[in-house]
Design a protein around this motif. Structure first.
Motif, PDB file in Angstrom:
ATOM      1  N   THR A 183       0.853  -1.191   0.000  1.00 48.07           N
ATOM      2  CA  THR A 183       0.000   0.000   0.000  1.00 48.07           C
ATOM      3  C   THR A 183       0.891   1.245   0.000  1.00 48.07           C
ATOM      4  O   THR A 183       2.097   1.159   0.271  1.00 48.07           O
ATOM      5  N   PRO A 184       0.324   2.417  -0.274  1.00 47.64           N
ATOM      6  CA  PRO A 184       1.119   3.647  -0.194  1.00 47.64           C
ATOM      7  C   PRO A 184       1.776   3.839   1.175  1.00 47.64           C
ATOM      8  O   PRO A 184       2.906   4.337   1.254  1.00 47.64           O
ATOM      9  N   ALA A 185       1.073   3.432   2.241  1.00 49.40           N
ATOM     10  CA  ALA A 185       1.654   3.584   3.575  1.00 49.40           C
ATOM     11  C   ALA A 185       2.953   2.795   3.722  1.00 49.40           C
ATOM     12  O   ALA A 185       3.882   3.227   4.413  1.00 49.40           O
ATOM     13  N   ASP A 186       3.030   1.634   3.060  1.00 47.19           N
ATOM     14  CA  ASP A 186       4.264   0.833   3.113  1.00 47.19           C
ATOM     15  C   ASP A 186       5.418   1.541   2.413  1.00 47.19           C
ATOM     16  O   ASP A 186       6.596   1.293   2.745  1.00 47.19           O
ATOM     17  N   LEU A 187       5.097   2.404   1.456  1.00 46.97           N
ATOM     18  CA  LEU A 187       6.122   3.058   0.637  1.00 46.97           C
ATOM     19  C   LEU A 187       6.275   4.537   1.000  1.00 46.97           C
ATOM     20  O   LEU A 187       6.763   5.328   0.189  1.00 46.97           O
ATOM     21  N   TYR A 190       9.651   6.004   0.550  1.00 47.14           N
ATOM     22  CA  TYR A 190      10.494   4.958  -0.037  1.00 47.14           C
ATOM     23  C   TYR A 190      10.858   5.340  -1.473  1.00 47.14           C
ATOM     24  O   TYR A 190       9.996   5.794  -2.225  1.00 47.14           O
ATOM     25  N   PRO A 191      12.109   5.177  -1.917  1.00 46.82           N
ATOM     26  CA  PRO A 191      12.473   5.518  -3.299  1.00 46.82           C
ATOM     27  C   PRO A 191      11.663   4.691  -4.306  1.00 46.82           C
ATOM     28  O   PRO A 191      11.568   3.466  -4.176  1.00 46.82           O
ATOM     29  N   LEU A 192      11.107   5.377  -5.294  1.00 48.73           N
ATOM     30  CA  LEU A 192      10.250   4.712  -6.279  1.00 48.73           C
ATOM     31  C   LEU A 192      10.719   4.999  -7.697  1.00 48.73           C
ATOM     32  O   LEU A 192      11.293   6.051  -7.984  1.00 48.73           O
ATOM     33  N   ALA A 193      10.431   4.055  -8.580  1.00 44.46           N
ATOM     34  CA  ALA A 193      10.563   4.268 -10.026  1.00 44.46           C
ATOM     35  C   ALA A 193       9.156   4.255 -10.607  1.00 44.46           C
ATOM     36  O   ALA A 193       8.385   3.314 -10.366  1.00 44.46           O
ATOM     37  N   PHE A 209      -1.118   8.022  -3.458  1.00 42.31           N
ATOM     38  CA  PHE A 209      -0.290   8.505  -2.343  1.00 42.31           C
ATOM     39  C   PHE A 209      -0.910   9.758  -1.720  1.00 42.31           C
ATOM     40  O   PHE A 209      -0.946   9.901  -0.489  1.00 42.31           O
ATOM     41  N   ARG A 210      -1.395  10.669  -2.553  1.00 45.27           N
ATOM     42  CA  ARG A 210      -2.007  11.899  -2.036  1.00 45.27           C
ATOM     43  C   ARG A 210      -3.250  11.582  -1.214  1.00 45.27           C
ATOM     44  O   ARG A 210      -3.442  12.132  -0.117  1.00 45.27           O
ATOM     45  N   ASP A 211      -4.094  10.668  -1.721  1.00 41.47           N
ATOM     46  CA  ASP A 211      -5.324  10.328  -1.015  1.00 41.47           C
ATOM     47  C   ASP A 211      -5.045   9.652   0.321  1.00 41.47           C
ATOM     48  O   ASP A 211      -5.849   9.747   1.253  1.00 41.47           O
ATOM     49  N   THR A 212      -3.909   8.949   0.410  1.00 37.76           N
ATOM     50  CA  THR A 212      -3.554   8.270   1.659  1.00 37.76           C
ATOM     51  C   THR A 212      -2.835   9.208   2.612  1.00 37.76           C
ATOM     52  O   THR A 212      -2.713   8.908   3.805  1.00 37.76           O
ATOM     53  N   GLY A 213      -2.344  10.327   2.092  1.00 36.49           N
ATOM     54  CA  GLY A 213      -1.674  11.307   2.938  1.00 36.49           C
ATOM     55  C   GLY A 213      -0.247  10.943   3.289  1.00 36.49           C
ATOM     56  O   GLY A 213       0.257  11.351   4.346  1.00 36.49           O
ATOM     57  N   VAL A 214       0.426  10.193   2.407  1.00 33.77           N
ATOM     58  CA  VAL A 214       1.820   9.828   2.674  1.00 33.77           C
ATOM     59  C   VAL A 214       2.716  10.434   1.602  1.00 33.77           C
ATOM     60  O   VAL A 214       2.259  10.837   0.531  1.00 33.77           O
ATOM     61  N   GLN A 215       4.018  10.499   1.911  1.00 32.66           N
ATOM     62  CA  GLN A 215       4.972  11.141   1.013  1.00 32.66           C
ATOM     63  C   GLN A 215       5.391  10.187  -0.100  1.00 32.66           C
ATOM     64  O   GLN A 215       5.701   9.024   0.141  1.00 32.66           O
ATOM     65  N   ILE A 216       5.388  10.694  -1.327  1.00 30.01           N
ATOM     66  CA  ILE A 216       5.902   9.909  -2.451  1.00 30.01           C
ATOM     67  C   ILE A 216       7.310  10.402  -2.779  1.00 30.01           C
ATOM     68  O   ILE A 216       7.563  11.606  -2.842  1.00 30.01           O
ATOM     69  N   ASN A 217       8.220   9.466  -2.953  1.00 30.77           N
ATOM     70  CA  ASN A 217       9.617   9.789  -3.222  1.00 30.77           C
ATOM     71  C   ASN A 217      10.006   9.172  -4.574  1.00 30.77           C
ATOM     72  O   ASN A 217      10.458   8.035  -4.642  1.00 30.77           O
ATOM     73  N   GLN A 218       9.758   9.910  -5.656  1.00 31.56           N
ATOM     74  CA  GLN A 218      10.085   9.398  -6.982  1.00 31.56           C
ATOM     75  C   GLN A 218      11.556   9.643  -7.285  1.00 31.56           C
ATOM     76  O   GLN A 218      11.990  10.769  -7.473  1.00 31.56           O
ATOM     77  N   ARG A 219      12.310   8.561  -7.356  1.00 31.51           N
ATOM     78  CA  ARG A 219      13.741   8.652  -7.648  1.00 31.51           C
ATOM     79  C   ARG A 219      14.043   8.487  -9.142  1.00 31.51           C
ATOM     80  O   ARG A 219      14.989   9.071  -9.659  1.00 31.51           O
ATOM     81  N   GLY A 235      18.431  -2.910  -5.341  1.00 30.28           N
ATOM     82  CA  GLY A 235      17.939  -2.396  -4.070  1.00 30.28           C
ATOM     83  C   GLY A 235      17.838  -0.889  -4.017  1.00 30.28           C
ATOM     84  O   GLY A 235      17.789  -0.301  -2.930  1.00 30.28           O
ATOM     85  N   LEU A 236      17.775  -0.243  -5.195  1.00 35.54           N
ATOM     86  CA  LEU A 236      17.737   1.218  -5.240  1.00 35.54           C
ATOM     87  C   LEU A 236      16.336   1.784  -5.094  1.00 35.54           C
ATOM     88  O   LEU A 236      16.175   2.963  -4.774  1.00 35.54           O
ATOM     89  N   CYS A 237      15.317   0.980  -5.370  1.00 38.61           N
ATOM     90  CA  CYS A 237      13.958   1.503  -5.357  1.00 38.61           C
ATOM     91  C   CYS A 237      12.959   0.362  -5.470  1.00 38.61           C
ATOM     92  O   CYS A 237      13.330  -0.792  -5.690  1.00 38.61           O
ATOM     93  N   ALA A 238      11.691   0.717  -5.302  1.00 35.18           N
ATOM     94  CA  ALA A 238      10.582  -0.145  -5.710  1.00 35.18           C
ATOM     95  C   ALA A 238      10.055   0.399  -7.034  1.00 35.18           C
ATOM     96  O   ALA A 238      10.310   1.547  -7.397  1.00 35.18           O
ATOM     97  N   LEU A 239       9.333  -0.436  -7.759  1.00 36.47           N
ATOM     98  CA  LEU A 239       8.853  -0.048  -9.090  1.00 36.47           C
ATOM     99  C   LEU A 239       7.372  -0.333  -9.210  1.00 36.47           C
ATOM    100  O   LEU A 239       6.923  -1.441  -8.914  1.00 36.47           O
TER     101      LEU A 239
END
Length: 312
Positions: A183-187, A190-193, A209-219, A235-239
């Motif tokens: 879920t967005p809360a798990d990430l 977290y660095p994302l692709a 991510f916005r609807d859940t209210g958590v930070q998105i980190n697009q790497r 191990g650089l990101c989730a995709l």
């Protein structure tokens, strides 16, 4: 002038055999029938093709010249018959396919290769285009088949839709790999692709991510998911990955050595990534294109059936 194929074939056989009687035996017809056919041909051509000399049938110079023409026509006809037979048997033809990049990389070449295994005379023209370009190309009848993100319904093409969704790709050594659903809360942070902003999954991901209210980190920003798999392995990101790429990667791991380096988990709330097969509305689809479209549809349905086991 109204020449018939039978007249040409009969004339050629008489020239080959050198006599009416022998030509009749070869063709399985009577001598009077052969003579009548040759007489009718001479009438149509307004030429004398044979003369009798001491009881022998002798071709005139005009007959020698005409033999080349008749032989060329009959050979061309035989080639055309074989071609049409090949089209009817789905052994010959041409397919023009336009496809979005994430499908053209691995999945579609695999489907095409299997489809062509017994069709040595079917040619393929394959183009990688955006979904918007594919819609216009199919509508304009420039391609036989398009594979695109599901479009709005248009009168200029027919579409067969498939409900697919994005998966979350994680390094198998990541602690999150033990979770059944991501879920967005798990990430959070977290660095994302992610795929590029024009891709439909991009906006959906931002919204989740916005609807859940958590930070998105697009790497990483990607044109297709496949390069991002290397970043996940490192191990650089989730995709956030399209289902087709996820399926093909799992297939590779199944036939490889050692444990998989990447795991795919359902992402909730769902990120839709529906695909459609498009064909022109205002032009009949060829036999070989129809067969390929059916084959492709079964393969895409198979992807969903396979990956949905992870989702349910």
């Amino acid at each position: 002038m109204n020449l018939s194929i039978r007249q040409l074939a009969t004339f050629r056989e008489v020239m080959r055999c050198g006599s009416i009687s022998e030509a009749a035996r070869t063709l399985g017809r009577t001598q009077p029938a052969i003579s009548s056919t040759i007489s009718g041909l001479e009438t149509e051509l307004e030429l004398k093709l044979f003369v009798r000399e001491q009881g022998r049938l002798v071709p005139t110079p005009e007959a020698e010249f005409f033999l080349e023409e008749a032989d060329a026509i009959l050979k061309r006809l035989e080639i055309s018959k074989r071609t049409l037979r090949g089209l009817a048997n789905r052994e010959q033809g041409q397919l023009r396919i336009a496809c979005i990049p994430e499908v053209v990389e691995d999945f579609l070449p695999d489907v095409i290769s299997r489809f062509l295994s017994d069709k040595t005379k079917v040619n393929i023209a394959l183009a990688s285009k955006s979904s918007a370009e594919i819609e216009d190309l199919i509508a304009a009848q420039h391609f036989d088949i398009g594979i695109a993100e599901t479009p709005k319904v248009r009168s200029s093409f027919d579409q067969l839709d498939f409900e697919l969704e994005c998966m979350c790709a994680l390094s198998s050594s990541d602690p999150l790999a033990s979770k059944e659903v991501i879920t967005p809360a798990d990430l959070d942070g977290y660095p994302l692709a992610l795929l590029h902003p024009e891709h439909r999954s991009h906006k959906q991901t931002l919204d989740r991510f916005r609807d859940t209210g958590v930070q998105i980190n697009q790497r990483f920003e990607l044109q297709t998911s496949k390069p991002g798999l290397k970043f996940v392995e490192a191990g650089l990101c989730a995709l956030i990955c399209d289902m087709v790429t996820a399926f093909k990667t799992q297939e590779i791991y199944k036939h490889g050595f050692g444990p998989p380096l990447i795991v795919f988990r359902p992402f909730r709330p769902r990120i839709q990534n529906n695909l459609s097969i498009l064909t022109p509305t205002h032009r009949p689809i060829s036999i070989v294109a129809k067969e390929f479209s059916d084959t492709l549809g079964k393969r895409i349905s198979g992807i969903r059936s396979s990956m949905i086991r992870l989702v349910v």
